[in-house]
Design an enzyme around this catalytic site. Structure first.
Site, PDB file in Angstrom:
ATOM      1  N   HIS A 122       0.789  -1.234   0.000  1.00  0.00           N
ATOM      2  CA  HIS A 122       0.000   0.000   0.000  1.00  0.00           C
ATOM      3  C   HIS A 122       0.821   1.284   0.000  1.00  0.00           C
ATOM      4  O   HIS A 122       0.273   2.375  -0.029  1.00  0.00           O
ATOM      5  CB  HIS A 122      -0.985   0.023   1.169  1.00  0.00           C
ATOM      6  CG  HIS A 122      -0.342   0.185   2.525  1.00  0.00           C
ATOM      7  ND1 HIS A 122       0.268  -0.852   3.171  1.00  0.00           N
ATOM      8  CD2 HIS A 122      -0.219   1.264   3.337  1.00  0.00           C
ATOM      9  CE1 HIS A 122       0.736  -0.430   4.341  1.00  0.00           C
ATOM     10  NE2 HIS A 122       0.462   0.857   4.465  1.00  0.00           N
TER      11      HIS A 122
HETATM   12  N1  UDP Z   1      -3.683  -6.049   8.809  1.00  0.00           N
HETATM   13  C1  UDP Z   1      -4.954  -6.593   8.901  1.00  0.00           C
HETATM   14  N2  UDP Z   1      -5.596  -6.973   7.759  1.00  0.00           N
HETATM   15  C2  UDP Z   1      -5.018  -6.869   6.518  1.00  0.00           C
HETATM   16  C3  UDP Z   1      -3.713  -6.322   6.429  1.00  0.00           C
HETATM   17  C4  UDP Z   1      -3.075  -5.905   7.599  1.00  0.00           C
HETATM   18  O1  UDP Z   1      -5.497  -6.738  10.005  1.00  0.00           O
HETATM   19  O2  UDP Z   1      -5.641  -7.235   5.519  1.00  0.00           O
HETATM   20  C5  UDP Z   1      -3.016  -5.598  10.045  1.00  0.00           C
HETATM   21  C6  UDP Z   1      -1.659  -6.194  10.292  1.00  0.00           C
HETATM   22  O3  UDP Z   1      -1.745  -7.408  11.003  1.00  0.00           O
HETATM   23  C7  UDP Z   1      -1.000  -5.111  11.117  1.00  0.00           C
HETATM   24  C8  UDP Z   1      -1.600  -3.823  10.590  1.00  0.00           C
HETATM   25  O4  UDP Z   1      -2.782  -4.202   9.887  1.00  0.00           O
HETATM   26  O5  UDP Z   1      -1.378  -5.266  12.488  1.00  0.00           O
HETATM   27  C9  UDP Z   1      -0.663  -3.111   9.661  1.00  0.00           C
HETATM   28  O6  UDP Z   1      -1.324  -2.055   9.075  1.00  0.00           O
HETATM   29  P1  UDP Z   1      -0.831  -1.366   7.722  1.00  0.00           P
HETATM   30  O7  UDP Z   1      -0.037  -2.326   6.923  1.00  0.00           O
HETATM   31  O8  UDP Z   1      -2.047  -0.749   7.119  1.00  0.00           O
HETATM   32  O9  UDP Z   1       0.024  -0.160   8.240  1.00  0.00           O
HETATM   33  P2  UDP Z   1       1.575   0.067   8.547  1.00  0.00           P
HETATM   34  O10 UDP Z   1       1.965  -0.862   9.647  1.00  0.00           O
HETATM   35  O11 UDP Z   1       2.336  -0.153   7.285  1.00  0.00           O
HETATM   36  O12 UDP Z   1       1.620   1.491   8.973  1.00  0.00           O
END
Ligand code: UDP
Length: 398
Positions: A210
């Site tokens: 993303h």
């Molecule tokens: N996650 C989720 N469902 C999904 C993809 C990710 O629950 O389909 C969870 C994942 O386990 C983690 C969090 O979302 O706890 C990560 O979020 P994201 O990747 O949006 O943000 P980032 O960590 O990159 O800021």
């Protein structure tokens, strides 16, 4: 009785606030005089990116929803600041807790600090050194006006010290996201498509993408998906598609080779982490997923050049592959050859982080937070050290 605001706005916030709320409620239940107000900014608003997490993670309904909805980063920042300022003017809180690095984190820190409400940043101090990431700007702005830093890693502590943050504002407590993971392990459950896609332990990949650098150019995105489909040797690749990525995919034609990819909706937390725990490996550009993969001991191939979470590479199962699709194949060949590192769990990622945070907060509230004139020491020493350094780990160009 002191009032603590807890801010959440987007998916990666929810798993970070859930255990803090649980720890606060545990203390309130034994008579500690505290109140909290959960404020959802509405930055993420649909069920699959927000509502489902509240029920799965046992987060109570927010006391206030600012309902900012979609918009440009500046529109969202402005709307969140206006909404949160109004809440503070209606009832001032004694501490504003922000988590992570999303727009809501930065916007609420600014609104609070302008009204001289102390700000605590959970996951403060981490840096990728990559200003093309919107999150890096959010981290830098937030940390510039944070009073109390609850950190996940020694590299965050070093970044903060190098920027002149006084030692008594840095609290190395561990990782609240891992509190949630460890707390949820026994409840993880397979998604509805588990049998339909004939998934079985260690016989499939998980993919998440993303970051703007990977998904905003259709050509890059398609090239990466082709490389993933070709490199994973026909194993199913479960791909929960983030809304940002879905928007881009709607306008592209995907070649037949990508049929190994199983495009699905963003998954609930319990389903996603079930997939992650049982996967052969995860290919991702998420930050939080690299932490979860490290704790679950699952090989993690990160499609980025830098990380703000160097411990996932130095100690954990994560490796930075970069954003060039050509770099993926050799990394997957190493994985298939069985050569992936095993990894260790970083210090204090033990499930007790939120309890430690709440203990520090109780002590800070009892000692009268504003007595130390927060901010002044930070600005002075940051000027003499030339500002914020970066402790980013860079990928090996392959
Ligand atoms: N996650 C989720 N469902 C999904 C993809 C990710 O629950 O389909 C969870 C994942 O386990 C983690 C969090 O979302 O706890 C990560 O979020 P994201 O990747 O949006 O943000 P980032 O960590 O990159 O800021």
């Amino acid at each position: 009785m002191p009032l603590i605001d807890i801010i959440a706005g987007a998916r990666p916030n929810f798993m970070k606030i859930a255990p803090i709320i649980r720890a606060l409620e545990a203390r309130m239940a034994v008579g500690v005089a505290l109140r909290y107000r959960l404020i959802h900014t509405g930055q993420h608003y649909d069920a699959c990116m927000s509502g489902d997490f509240f029920s799965q993670l046992g987060i109570p309904a927010p006391h206030l929803n600012l309902e900012v909805g979609s918009g440009t980063p500046a529109e969202q920042t402005g709307a969140i600041m206006v909404g949160y300022e109004r809440a503070l003017l209606t009832e001032r809180s004694d501490l504003c807790i922000v988590v992570g690095d999303v727009t809501s984190t930065m916007a609420c820190a600014i609104a609070a600090q302008k009204l001289r409400v102390p700000v605590a940043h959970v996951e403060g101090g981490i840096r990728s050194g990559d200003w093309s990431m919107p999150e890096e700007i959010n981290r830098m702005v937030t940390d510039a006006i944070t009073d109390y830093f609850f950190t996940t890693s020694e590299s965050a502590n070093v970044n903060l010290r190098n920027a002149g943050v006084p030692e008594d504002r840095i609290f190395f407590v561990g990782n609240t996201m891992i509190d949630t993971l460890l707390h949820s392990l026994a409840r993880l459950r397979p998604p509805a498509f588990w049998n339909e896609f004939k998934l079985s332990e260690r016989c499939f990949f998980v993919l998440t993408l993303h970051r703007p650098a990977n998904v905003d150019s259709a050509d890059r995105l398609v090239a990466m998906l082709i490389a993933i489909a070709e490199g994973t040797r026909g194993f199913p690749v479960v791909f929960p598609v983030h809304p940002r990525t879905r928007n881009k995919l709607e306008s592209v034609h995907l070649p037949a080779v990508t049929s190994a990819l199983r495009f699905v909706e963003p998954q609930g937390y319990l389903e996603f982490n079930y997939l992650l725990k049982n996967a052969k490996a995860v290919i991702t550009d998420s930050g939080g997923v690299t932490e979860e993969a490290t704790v679950l001991g699952v090989p993690c191939l990160t499609l980025r050049d830098t990380t703000e979470r160097p411990e996932t590479v130095e100690l954990g199962t994560n490796e930075l592959i970069g954003t060039n699709p050509a770099a993926l194949r050799p990394a997957l060949e190493r994985l298939f050859a069985g050569g992936w590192k095993k990894g260790r769990i970083p210090p204090l990622w033990d499930g007790g982080t939120s309890r430690r945070i709440v203990a520090h907060i109780e002590r800070l509230l009892a000692s009268g937070m504003r007595d130390h004139a927060p901010g002044e020491g930070i600005r002075q020493s940051a000027e003499s050290s030339g500002g914020w350094p970066s402790a980013a780990v860079h990928s090996n160009p392959r």
